[in-house]
Design a protein around this motif. Structure first.
Motif, PDB file in Angstrom:
ATOM      1  N   VAL A  52       0.814  -0.968   0.475  1.00 43.09           N
ATOM      2  CA  VAL A  52      -0.526   0.058   0.314  1.00 43.09           C
ATOM      3  C   VAL A  52       0.908   1.658   0.101  1.00 43.09           C
ATOM      4  CG1 VAL A  52      -1.556   1.495   1.606  1.00 43.09           C
ATOM      5  CG2 VAL A  52      -2.316  -1.214   1.141  1.00 43.09           C
ATOM      6  N   LEU A  53       0.429   2.339  -1.259  1.00 47.46           N
ATOM      7  CA  LEU A  53       1.502   3.258  -0.817  1.00 47.46           C
ATOM      8  C   LEU A  53       0.069   3.851  -0.990  1.00 47.46           C
ATOM      9  CD1 LEU A  53       4.384   5.159  -2.316  1.00 47.46           C
ATOM     10  CD2 LEU A  53       3.267   3.943  -3.749  1.00 47.46           C
ATOM     11  N   GLU A  54       0.636   5.418  -0.046  1.00 51.73           N
ATOM     12  CA  GLU A  54       0.235   6.465   0.003  1.00 51.73           C
ATOM     13  C   GLU A  54       0.679   8.048  -0.768  1.00 51.73           C
ATOM     14  OE1 GLU A  54      -1.414   7.637   3.799  1.00 51.73           O
ATOM     15  OE2 GLU A  54      -2.748   5.595   4.053  1.00 51.73           O
ATOM     16  N   THR A  55       0.407   8.657  -1.782  1.00 50.17           N
ATOM     17  CA  THR A  55       0.721   9.778  -2.260  1.00 50.17           C
ATOM     18  C   THR A  55      -0.122  10.293  -3.272  1.00 50.17           C
ATOM     19  OG1 THR A  55       2.722   9.925  -3.626  1.00 50.17           O
ATOM     20  CG2 THR A  55       0.995   8.312  -4.698  1.00 50.17           C
ATOM     21  N   HIS A  64      -3.903   9.785  -2.575  1.00 56.81           N
ATOM     22  CA  HIS A  64      -4.687   8.829  -2.474  1.00 56.81           C
ATOM     23  C   HIS A  64      -3.742   7.746  -1.773  1.00 56.81           C
ATOM     24  CE1 HIS A  64      -7.805  10.994  -4.535  1.00 56.81           C
ATOM     25  NE2 HIS A  64      -6.790  10.975  -5.262  1.00 56.81           N
ATOM     26  N   ARG A  65      -4.505   6.889  -1.830  1.00 62.07           N
ATOM     27  CA  ARG A  65      -4.102   5.462  -0.720  1.00 62.07           C
ATOM     28  C   ARG A  65      -4.022   4.555  -2.167  1.00 62.07           C
ATOM     29  NH1 ARG A  65      -3.395   3.417   4.352  1.00 62.07           N
ATOM     30  NH2 ARG A  65      -3.513   0.562   4.337  1.00 62.07           N
ATOM     31  N   SER A  67      -3.297   0.163  -3.552  1.00 57.69           N
ATOM     32  CA  SER A  67      -2.789  -0.693  -3.428  1.00 57.69           C
ATOM     33  C   SER A  67      -2.425  -1.557  -4.607  1.00 57.69           C
ATOM     34  CB  SER A  67      -4.216  -2.017  -2.525  1.00 57.69           C
ATOM     35  OG  SER A  67      -3.535  -2.905  -2.558  1.00 57.69           O
ATOM     36  N   ASP A 114      -8.182   4.156  -2.744  1.00 58.58           N
ATOM     37  CA  ASP A 114      -8.622   4.480  -1.906  1.00 58.58           C
ATOM     38  C   ASP A 114      -9.897   3.147  -1.456  1.00 58.58           C
ATOM     39  OD1 ASP A 114      -7.874   6.805  -1.333  1.00 58.58           O
ATOM     40  OD2 ASP A 114      -8.701   7.771  -3.390  1.00 58.58           O
TER      41      ASP A 114
END
Length: 157
Positions: A52-55, A64-65, A67, A114
């Motif tokens: 999971v990466l939030e950027t 946004h998150r 996956s 998301d």
């Protein structure tokens, strides 16, 4: 962020509805066709270790998150040997990406944003996503062109 690489092998069965095709300098795959391509359906790709990466992105508002799976995980499992990967989208947009990007940064192939699956009519089903907010260098426009949405094919050379 701690990353773990899974050890499970890619499935050997034929894909039901392929969404990603990989050609070029690859040694092995879950399914290799006689013409030297590996094809994967959604379930096969979902079997890869998740990240999971939030950027933020330049084409959406806010953070946004995402996956998906690490691009390097997939390429390593295929025995990919090369300097460059040409990523092609469903609309025939293509860009060459240095293989070093996948080792220098935690570039993922996102399948969800998301918490919702990426739809084909909105950047899906697969989107190459860089950890843009984690590295100042990735905020350069040269990297923005490498965010291929509607990803359909990779060619390793």
């Amino acid at each position: 962020m701690a990353l773990t690489l899974g050890t499970a092998a890619l499935p050997a069965e034929a894909p039901q509805e392929p969404i990603l095709r990989i050609t070029g300098q690859i040694e092995k795959a879950g399914r290799i066709a006689e013409y030297g391509a590996a094809e994967f359906d959604r379930a096969m790709l979902e079997a890869l270790p998740k990240l999971v990466l939030e950027t933020s992105t330049v084409v959406t508002d806010g953070v946004h998150r995402f996956s998906g799976f690490l691009m390097r995980d997939l390429l390593d499992r295929l025995g990919a040997e090369g300097e460059t990967v040409t990523a092609t989208a469903l609309n025939d947009y293509s860009v060459d990406i240095s293989m070093s990007d996948f080792h220098d940064f935690d570039v993922i192939v996102a399948m969800e944003m998301d918490g919702a699956p990426l739809a084909r009519d909105d950047k899906g089903p697969l989107w190459i996503v860089y950890p843009r907010d984690d590295h100042a260098v990735l905020q350069d426009i040269r990297y923005d062109y490498r965010w291929v949405w509607q990803l359909s094919e990779l060619h390793v050379k």
